[in-house]
Structures are given as structure tokens and as C-alpha cells.
Design a protein around this motif. Structure first.
Motif, short mmCIF file in Angstrom:
data_model
loop_
_atom_site.label_atom_id
_atom_site.label_comp_id
_atom_site.label_asym_id
_atom_site.label_seq_id
_atom_site.Cartn_x
_atom_site.Cartn_y
_atom_site.Cartn_z
N LEU A 1 0.65 -1.26 -0.43
CA LEU A 1 0.02 0.33 0.10
C LEU A 1 0.40 1.04 0.20
O LEU A 1 0.43 2.39 -0.63
N LEU A 2 2.11 1.64 0.74
CA LEU A 2 2.42 2.69 0.72
C LEU A 2 3.33 2.56 -0.54
O LEU A 2 3.75 3.69 -1.00
N ASN A 3 3.92 1.82 -0.55
CA ASN A 3 4.80 1.70 -2.56
C ASN A 3 3.41 2.81 -3.27
O ASN A 3 3.64 2.82 -4.42
N ARG A 4 2.70 2.42 -3.07
CA ARG A 4 1.12 1.69 -4.53
C ARG A 4 1.07 3.31 -4.66
O ARG A 4 0.87 4.05 -5.74
N SER A 5 1.03 3.71 -2.85
CA SER A 5 0.23 5.12 -2.81
C SER A 5 1.33 5.92 -3.39
O SER A 5 0.84 7.04 -4.14
N ALA A 6 2.86 5.51 -2.76
CA ALA A 6 4.36 6.84 -3.85
C ALA A 6 3.88 6.48 -5.25
O ALA A 6 3.96 7.61 -6.15
N LEU A 7 3.96 5.34 -6.17
CA LEU A 7 3.69 5.24 -7.53
C LEU A 7 3.00 5.82 -8.37
O LEU A 7 3.08 7.17 -9.16
N GLU A 8 1.78 5.91 -7.30
CA GLU A 8 0.41 7.08 -8.23
C GLU A 8 0.90 7.91 -7.99
O GLU A 8 0.54 8.84 -9.11
N VAL A 9 1.76 8.85 -7.12
CA VAL A 9 2.04 9.70 -7.23
C VAL A 9 2.97 10.51 -8.09
O VAL A 9 3.27 11.38 -9.31
N LEU A 10 4.05 9.30 -8.59
CA LEU A 10 5.56 9.84 -9.00
C LEU A 10 4.95 9.65 -10.50
O LEU A 10 5.25 10.66 -11.58
N PHE A 11 4.00 8.78 -10.71
CA PHE A 11 3.32 8.51 -12.59
C PHE A 11 2.05 8.27 -12.18
O PHE A 11 0.96 7.80 -12.61
N PRO A 12 0.89 9.60 -11.74
CA PRO A 12 0.71 10.05 -12.11
C PRO A 12 -0.52 9.51 -13.59
O PRO A 12 -1.76 9.41 -13.79
N LYS A 13 0.17 9.46 -14.07
CA LYS A 13 -0.61 9.45 -16.12
C LYS A 13 -0.22 8.14 -17.14
O LYS A 13 -0.87 7.66 -17.52
#
Length: 622
Positions: free
Chosen positions: A324-336
Motif C-alpha cells: 500500500l505504501l509503495n503503490r501510493s508513492a508510485l501513483e504520485v510519481l506516475f500519475p498519468k
């Protein structure tokens, strides 16, 4: 007892009942629901767009579609309420828009949600005209400004509640953290994701820092293979961009029903040559060492921030929590490129709102009646309060069976001033309630819950503006008279709103958005709060003006002005989209701020044409 019931004359010792306040309370509750259903989709817009694979142009029509039907149905809906009675029509309107809202949560195709928004707008069109008509029946002329402001207050409270409640419910309905695992359907654009790993990295952004760290973790063989895939993806992405055709402003195919397999958006296909690299990337999402958060400054959502703090202090996260922590960060880093895992929560949230609305409709049907004289709970003493001498005199001048005054509507300079004031106002104001969440996400990478809080602030201060505006409208009437007393609050409020957007332009010129400037979005919120509060400060004057000049036509004349205001709201998202495009820059957003500032200035000049001393019936007779 039926609507034809009579009320006994007041006795000397009889105290007035408070039925009028009960009806006003239900109308205010209706107004909360009105804005909750209308603007809940804005905080969820990115989830809806990702879920249905919509372009930004389609999304702008999704927002605009509501306001086109809402605008064009204002006069017919107000006329129906004048003819058939506010109680029955208001109940019907609430039930209809609640059903359309709930169905939106079950929709699986673009054309379905577009038409549901059209129908929802048409059903909501009668809400405020009918409210104005009921207030006119249940309140004396000296109290209508404050009563109107309270109904408007409910709408602004709904606008505050919409982003806060919707963001919370979306997260609630997502449920357990297993939703954070990366699946093939979660990659919105796998080619673009791989292309990010190609070429030199300057480590100026959190995304570059993550990519550098990610590559450093890989064995040389895997790193070389990923680089090869990335180079191929970058070449393919460049070719796609060269071959891409401009998105038309209106594609009629979006509105045409298509039944069968084409109804449901196809799962994004991962090209076979990239599948291995994407699968390897997805598999690493549960790795506790995937992201070095001390080196990569990611603005995480609140739940992810709590997990990160716990890991740094106790280092006891489970695999699901690390995912969950990693997924949340990846969504911010790669929003598109990566779909937000919270996205599945928007559907049950919207369906729940539909059920709530049906309950509100039933309450209104029980409490309200068309006229005080026909309400079984209203005594004679309350009738005396409602029908004081100025109110009886005003009602005595109304025609018994009027026809719709088209000529007066089209030839009155005062009415055109009112109409254009609302048209330009809504072009500027709509940004706050529809495009602000996208701006906060696009420019400042604000997490969902924080974004909901920030979006709620302008509408929240709008509540103060409405309350103060209702008082100021009644005060200005007593101090400056009917004509200037209605103009002054409205004109001043529009110029101050323009200043709010001017403040946003000044902030943009002074500061650059960076992860370190976490406080910067709040400065923009201050400017937008000024704009929103000023708009709402002038709203009671618009309602009071319609009641002043409308007489028997109050619902119709308020509907006419609302029609023009919501034509402005319908145009606004399309204009925003023309300025912003699919991938807007900070400069593009500043151009939207500049445009909103200008239209508020135009709105203020148009408000100078209002004249409440010329009732519609007098103009028609002359």
C-alpha cells in the motif's frame, strides 16, 4: 387533510406556529443535497476518467453536459412549479435527479454517463426556482432576503460537504489494502511508463530520483534489459505522439448509444514486447526497499504517511502494508501511467448519494404545502405574520391568471443586466468547484484527502459570504432604498471576486511549485476563498431582485436568470479545456486564472443595470 384545507382565524392569545421555518429547513436540506450530488463527481473526476478511459475533452463535456440541461430547463421547470405547485414538483425533481445520480455509479460507458449528467441537470433545474416560489408564499417581503440566503447557505454547505464526504467515502469503500497490488488493468499507459526509464536523468524531480534508485537496485543484466525496453518504448511513444490526431471539441460519437461488448472500455493492452518488463515492475510493488523515502520527497496521502512513519519508527509493516505504501508513492510519481487504487470506491459512493436523495424527497413531501392557507399545521397567527401589510399590498397587484411574459423578459434592460451578471459570474466561479481538484493534482500533486479539504475551503467561506450577504441585502434595502440596495452588494462582490483571482496570479509570479513548497497550494486557496466568498455575498441580492420584480412570475424570473448563469457554467469547462488541453503547464493554468479575473470584472459592470423598482408586471403593462 388535503391541500384545500382551511385555517381558522387567529385567537387573541394564539401564538404563531413555525411551519414556515420547518419548510425553510427542508428546503435548506434539499439545497445541501443539490450541491452534494452536483459536485461530488468533481473530486472523483480523475477516478471516473480513468475507469471509463475518458480524454480530458470528454471529461470537460461530462462536467458541461449537466449545466447545459440545467440552464435550458430553468424556465420550463420554474413555469411548471408556478402552474402545478411547488410541493409536488419539488418532490418529483429530487427523486428524478437522485435516481440519475445513483445510476451513474453503475454506468460502464462514456455515452451513458454523459446522458445521465444531462438528465440530472434537467431534474435539478427546478430546485431553486421552486424554492424561491415557496419562500415567496411562506415569508413576508421583509424576510425573503434572509430566507433565500439560508437556502443558498445549504447549497454552499453541500459544496463543502461534497469533496470532504466523497473523499472519505471513496477510501472507506476501497476497504482492505489488497487493492494496492498492481494488476495489468492498473497501467493506464505502460508504454509511457517504460519510456520514463530511457535517457539521462538529472535527478531534479522526485520521479527522476526514484528511477535512478530503482535502476541502482537491479542487477546489471536486468538493468540492461530494462534500458533496452525503455529505449524501444520511448521510440514507440514518440511515433504515437507524431501520429496522434487533435482531439475534437465535440465528437458526436461520444453521445451515441453503443450496445454490447463496446459498452465496457477495453482493458489497456500491454504490448507483448513490453509485458515482461511491466510484469517485473509490478512484482516489485510489495518490496519494502522499492523506494528510498529519505532520498525521494514524495507527497503521500495521509494513510500512506502514517505507514511510512510507523516503518521509520518500528519497522514492522506487513507485506500488504508495504505494498500500500509503495503503490501510493508510485501513483504520485506516475500519475498519468498508473491508475489510482482508490478509484474503485467512487461507484458505491455515488450510488449511496442516490438513495439519500430519495429519503429527502419523502421528507419534503410530508412537510411542505403550496400555500400557508392550505397547511394543516399552520394557524391563523402564523398567517398574519406571513401576510403582513406590505406583503398583502404587493400580492394585490398581481394578475389573476398571467401568461408567460416573453416580451418583458426579452426587452427589459434590467433583466438582461441580471442575466449577464450571472452568465459571467459562473464562468469565473465554476473553476473553484469543478477544476480546482484537477489543478491541485496536476500542479501541486496534492493527495486525495488533502485535496478534498482544500477544495472544501472556498465553499466553506462562501457560507460566511451568504450569511453576511443576506444580512447586507436586507440592511442595504433599508439604508439605500430598493434600487441601490440591491445593486451595491452585487456590484461590489463581483469586483472583489476578480481580486481573488488576481491574488492567484501574483502568487504564481512569486513562487514555483516544488515538493518542498508544501504550503504553496494554500496561498492559491486563499485567493479562491476570496473569490468564492464574494460571489456568495452577492447571491441573496439576486434572489431578492427576482422576488422584487417577479411577483407572480418569481419562479420563472429566477429560472430565467439561472438559465443564463448556468449557460455560463456550461461554457466554462469547455473554455477551460481549450486553454488547458490534455497536458497543461503552469502557464496554461495562469491563463485560466486571468480569464476568470476578467469575467468577474464584466459581471460587476453588468450588475449596475439592475433596477428592482420596475416590477415585471408594470413593464409588461406599459
Amino acid at each position: 387533510m388535503t391541500d384545500e384545507a382551511t385555517v381558522t382565524p387567529p385567537q387573541d392569545s394564539e401564538s404563531p406556529t413555525i411551519v414556515r421555518h420547518a419548510i425553510l429547513t427542508v428546503l435548506t436540506l434539499m439545497s445541501v443535497l443539490l450541491y452534494l450530488d452536483r459536485f461530488a463527481v468533481n473530486i472523483a473526476s480523475e477516478f471516473i476518467r480513468e475507469d471509463l478511459q475518458m480524454t480530458q475533452t470528454q471529461m470537460s463535456w461530462f462536467i458541461s453536459a449537466f449545466f447545459w440541461s440545467y440552464a435550458l430547463c430553468q424556465v420550463p421547470a420554474g413555469w411548471l412549479s408556478d402552474r402545478l405547485g411547488g410541493r409536488a414538483m419539488m418532490t418529483l425533481y429530487i427523486i428524478a435527479w437522485s435516481i440519475f445520480t445513483g445510476l451513474m455509479g453503475a454506468a460502464s460507458a462514456v455515452w451513458v454517463v454523459l446522458w445521465l449528467r444531462v438528465f440530472c441537470g434537467a431534474a435539478q433545474a427546478g430546485a431553486y426556482p421552486t424554492s424561491a416560489s415557496l419562500i415567496r408564499q411562506w415569508y413576508p417581503i421583509s424576510k425573503r432576503g434572509m430566507a433565500s440566503s439560508l437556502v443558498g447557505l445549504g447549497g454552499r454547505f453541500g459544496a463543502v460537504l461534497a469533496p470532504l464526504m466523497t473523499a472519505w467515502l471513496i477510501l472507506y469503500f476501497v476497504g482492505d489494502s489488497s487493492a494496492s497490488k498492481l494488476a495489468p488493468t492498473d497501467f493506464l499507459d505502460p508504454v509511457a511508463l517504460l519510456a520514463r526509464f530511457d535517457g539521462p536523468l538529472d535527478n531534479a524531480t522526485p520521479r527522476d530520483k526514484f528511477i535512478s534508485g530503482y535502476l541502482a537496485q537491479l542487477p546489471e543484466t536486468e538493468r540492461s534489459q530494462l534500458r533496452d525496453h525503455a529505449a524501444l518504448a520511448a521510440a514507440q511513444l514518440k511515433q504515437q505522439e507524431q501520429e496522434a490526431k487533435p482531439t475534437p471539441l465535440l465528437d458526436l460519437a461520444d453521445w451515441v448509444p453503443r450496445f454490447g461488448a463496446n459498452d465496457v472500455p477495453e482493458v489497456p493492452e500491454i504490448p507483448i514486447q513490453f509485458r515482461e518488463a511491466i510484469d517485473a515492475f509490478a512484482a516489485r510493488v510489495s518490496d519494502a526497499n522499492l523506494i528510498d523515502f529519505t532520498a525521494v520527497p514524495v507527497r503521500l496521502p495521509a494513510d500512506a504517511q502514517r505507514l511510512l512513519a510507523r516503518r521509520q519508527q518500528q519497522n514492522d509493516l506487513s507485506e500488504a502494508e508495504s505494498t500500500l505504501l509503495n503503490r501510493s508513492a508510485l501513483e504520485v510519481l506516475f500519475p498519468k501511467e498508473i491508475r489510482k487504487y482508490q478509484g474503485r470506491g467512487w461507484r458505491p459512493t455515488i450510488i449511496l448519494y442516490g438513495f439519500i436523495g430519495i429519503g429527502v424527497a419523502l421528507v419534503l413531501f410530508v412537510v411542505a404545502r403550496n400555500h400557508p392557507e392550505s397547511h394543516p399545521w399552520c394557524n391563523g397567527a402564523e398567517l398574519e405574520v406571513i401576510n403582513d401589510e406590505p406583503t398583502r399590498w404587493a400580492k394585490s397587484r398581481e394578475p389573476g391568471n398571467p401568461t408567460f411574459p416573453w416580451r418583458a423578459f426579452l426587452t427589459s434592460l434590467s433583466l438582461w443586466g441580471n442575466s449577464l451578471t450571472q452568465f459571467f459570474t459562473n464562468i469565473g466561479w465554476l473553476f473553484v468547484v469543478t477544476s480546482l481538484p484537477r489543478y491541485l493534482d496536476n500542479v501541486h500533486s496534492v493527495p486525495l484527502v488533502t485535496k478534498g479539504v482544500m477544495t472544501a475551503f472556498p465553499s466553506g467561506l462562501g457560507i460566511l459570504g451568504l450569511f453576511a450577504g443576506g444580512r447586507a441585502t436586507d440592511w442595504a434595502f433599508h439604508v439605500f432604498g430598493l434600487k441601490s440596495g440591491r445593486r451595491i452588494p452585487l456590484v461590489a462582490s463581483r469586483f472583489v471576486a476578480a481580486g481573488g483571482y488576481g491574488l492567484c496570479l501574483i502568487v504564481s509570479a512569486l513562487f514555483t511549485p516544488t515538493p518542498e513548497n508544501w504550503w504553496l497550494p494554500w496561498l492559491y486557496i486563499v485567493g479562491l476563498c476570496i473569490a468564492s466568498m464574494s460571489v456568495d455575498f452577492g447571491s441573496p441580492a439576486i434572489w431578492a431582485y427576482a422576488q422584487d420584480v417577479g411577483g407572480r412570475y418569481t419562479a420563472s424570473i429566477l429560472g430565467w436568470g439561472n438559465m443564463w448563469g448556468n449557460l455560463g457554467a456550461a461554457v466554462a469547462p469547455l473554455v477551460y479545456n481549450m486553454v488547458l488541453g490534455e497536458n497543461p503547464t503552469v502557464g496554461d493554468w495562469n491563463n485560466v486564472f486571468l480569464m476568470c479575473c476578467g469575467v468577474f470584472v464584466l459581471s460587476g459592470f453588468c450588475a449596475m443595470l439592475l433596477d428592482s423598482t420596475k416590477p415585471l408586471t408594470v413593464e409588461r403593462a406599459s
